[in-house]
Design a protein around this motif. Structure first.
Motif: not given
Length: 304
Positions: A226, A259, A230, A237, A296, A68, A217, A261-262
């Motif tokens: 991510s 996806h 959200n 996403g 995130e 992350n 994903q 959000n990637f």
């Protein structure tokens, strides 16, 4: 730096590397060198190590498995402490109380405990991070998160002090804990409470979670999970996809077509490529829907 290195070596702190490329320690495969990279030999070495680092007044940060994390191509100033092999101990009681090191893989932990018939970590079966990182972020999926099972966590704070915080003291909320801003720190050890369950059902639930992640994903490409939180009640996403940004590329960085959000590294992405793409997404979503997007992923910029 030479004197610091010598003192750390004499104290047998662990593995020490100079100018270690962070691209080797992040799932995004991006990041320049850390001035000094330390892999502590065990939890007991932390008080000694922190005393030495404070003596030399050097900046430091802790990482887990880098799932992350987005690191500047210029690298990281000061010391990077990685929770890895020396911080991956595990103790399980018959009552389902699990004491585990912050460097332990959360996926491996959920798998091992499922085989023993303990329920509570099924949600983590596809989260590619460490226990320490999962506690720090209050990682979650499939309707559950770390806050549902944590009893207490041993925290290393910015001033080098170490103490245990209870679940309540962690002040968990959505993908957030007290460690991120209010009281910065990192989890080096955690205690979880799990429940006995039916092995067949636990394994079945975990497999469903793994299959879902595999199907939705893009972990087949370097990425950092991510990118955005959200903006509840919306899903990041869905907003990005609705804005028509799936597949958008900037340099070697691309909004995943699997996806939205990637952001994936298609092979030669730079830190700037990813940052430019993040900022563009924020602006488009703000312009179209008047919704502010917050990242995130942890972004580490070198200041000097």
């Amino acid at each position: 730096m030479k004197e610091l290195l010598n003192e750390l070596r004499e104290a047998n702190i662990g593995n020490l590397l100079v100018n270690e490329p962070m691209s080797q320690h992040t799932t995004m495969k991006i990041g320049g060198p850390a001035d000094l990279f330390i892999e502590p030999v065990n939890v007991d070495s932390f008080p000694i190590m922190m005393k030495i680092l404070h003596k030399y007044n050097i900046k430091w940060r802790v990482i887990g498995r880098g799932s992350n994390l987005l690191v500047d191509d210029l690298g990281i100033e000061g010391v990077v402490i990685k929770l890895s092999n020396g911080i991956d101990h595990l103790k399980l009681s018959e009552e389902g109380i699990v004491t585990v090191g912050g460097g332990f893989s959360i996926i491996t932990l959920s798998t091992l405990l499922s085989r023993k018939g303990y329920s509570g970590l099924e949600f983590a079966s596809g989260i590619p991070g460490s226990v320490g990182g999962a506690v720090y972020m209050n990682a979650g999926a499939h309707g559950s998160d770390i806050s549902n099972i944590l009893v207490k966590s041993q925290i290393l704070f910015e001033d080098g002090s170490i103490e245990w915080l209870t679940n309540e003291e962690m002040e968990f909320s959505y993908r957030t804990s007290i460690l991120q801003q209010k009281k910065p720190g990192i989890c080096i050890q955690a205690v979880f409470q799990l429940e006995k369950g039916e092995v067949t059902k636990i394994k079945s639930d975990m497999q469903k979670n793994k299959d879902y992640r595999k199907e939705t994903q893009p972990w087949n490409l370097p990425c950092a999970g991510s990118i955005f939180r959200n903006p509840l009640p919306y899903f990041a996403g869905q907003l990005i996809e609705k804005a028509g940004l799936k597949g958008l590329k900037m340099g070697g960085a691309m909004v995943s077509e699997m996806h939205a959000n990637f952001i994936v590294n298609t092979g030669n992405a730079t830190f700037k490529d990813v940052i430019d793409l993040i900022e563009y997404i924020k602006q488009v979503v703000k312009d179209k829907y008047n919704i502010s997007m917050e990242t995130e992923v942890e972004i580490v910029r070198r200041k000097s």
